[in-house]
Scaffold this active site. Structure first.
Site, PDB file in Angstrom:
ATOM      1  N   PRO A   2       0.650  -0.907  -0.489  1.00 20.99           N
ATOM      2  CA  PRO A   2      -0.089   0.119  -0.154  1.00 20.99           C
ATOM      3  C   PRO A   2       0.845   1.304  -0.417  1.00 20.99           C
ATOM      4  CG  PRO A   2      -0.463  -1.535   1.611  1.00 20.99           C
ATOM      5  CD  PRO A   2       0.521  -1.421   1.903  1.00 20.99           C
ATOM      6  N   GLU A   3       0.068   2.394  -0.820  1.00 17.83           N
ATOM      7  CA  GLU A   3       1.285   3.443  -0.852  1.00 17.83           C
ATOM      8  C   GLU A   3      -0.014   4.484  -0.566  1.00 17.83           C
ATOM      9  OE1 GLU A   3       3.474   3.609  -4.607  1.00 17.83           O
ATOM     10  OE2 GLU A   3       3.293   1.600  -4.567  1.00 17.83           O
TER      11      GLU A   3
END
Length: 271
Positions: A2-3
């Site tokens: 996840p960014e």
DNA sequence: GAAGACCTGCTA
DNA sequence: TAGCAGGTCTTC
């Protein structure tokens, strides 16, 4: 995995799912290191009885605001994620912590690779300004300095927070900049273009509910177990060997700052 | 900087 | 079965 866009998607979903206002009645920690350096006993004793006030985000950190000096800070790292379930739902195989909330709601922190971390502190430390809304001026000041490659600088969370490997490659492609270009030797107009590209790809990611690559269960899913819809928008990451969407030249894969990097040698020339 | 550590699951 | 993965940390 996840960014910033994935974390923001989860944050929005948690907010609208009515988590705020609920009291944490009980916590089960199922993997000790998830709450390190605290022991699970200490962690639970400091969290139980607190009320969740809101869910915020700083870079890739989720910030659960609590009614006290400490907040619950969550970093999803590679495979972390949350899901909500009714009270009495059994713990899943990959659940590393489960929060039992008032009103019969369970907040499950799921993380197959066990890299994710839950911390208790007022705010995340060592994190630069959020990449989603950074100005061109601040961007240049913080990112476009030094002899490191621009890709390494984009990934450095202390300079600017929220960009990960996918969106770094996407932003560099969007701006036509080679990933190995030295961060400190970019013209004003080039750094401004990169700043615009960063905001553009992150906003597109948020709009589409994040990016999911691959198809495994350790892949990113949002609060409802849905994959991100941004995958179709990704122009270079994971597309090595495929023709560039702009010029048709085969995209090239290399390693920059110890990370897999994909770029178009034609649209992103070395000089 | 670069390499190793932390981990598991998926793909080739 | 080996190799790879979207992220940080620590230790050279």
């Amino acid at each position: 995995m996840p960014e910033l866009p994935e974390v923001e998607t989860i944050r929005r979903q948690l907010s609208s799912a009515g988590v705020a206002g609920r009291r944490i009645e009980q916590v089960r920690v199922r993997w000790e290191r998830t709450v390190a350096p605290l022991s699970s006993e200490t962690f639970c004793s400091r969290v139980c009885g607190r009320t969740l006030l809101a869910v915020d985000r700083v870079g890739k950190w989720l910030v659960f605001r609590l009614d006290g000096p400490e907040n619950l800070l969550v970093h999803l790292r590679m495979t972390g994620g949350f899901y909500l379930a009714p009270g009495g739902t059994p713990e899943g195989a990959h659940d590393r912590a489960v929060f039992h909330l008032s009103g019969g709601l369970q907040l499950h922190f799921r993380d197959p690779r066990k890299f994710g971390r839950l911390r208790l502190a007022p705010a995340p430390e060592g994190v630069g300004p959020d990449a989603l809304c950074v100005s061109a001026c601040v961007f240049r000041q913080r990112v476009c300095q030094g002899r490191r490659s621009i890709k390494a600088a984009l990934l450095d969370q202390s300079r600017i927070a929220g960009i990960g490997n996918i969106y770094a490659d996407e932003a560099l492609f969007e701006a036509g900049i080679h990933p190995l270009h030295p961060a400190g030797s970019m013209d004003l107009d080039v750094s401004a273009a990169l700043c615009r590209a960063v905001r553009k790809v992150l906003r597109a990611g948020v709009r589409n509910g994040g990016t999911s690559l691959g198809s495994g269960r350790s892949n990113y899913t949002d609060l409802n177990g849905k994959s991100g819809g941004h995958r179709e928008q990704v122009k270079v990451y994971g597309r090595a060997g495929e023709p560039c969407v702009a010029c048709g030249y085969p995209l090239q894969k290399t390693t920059v700052a110890q990370r897999t990097t994909v770029f178009c040698p034609h649209c992103q020339p070395q000089e």
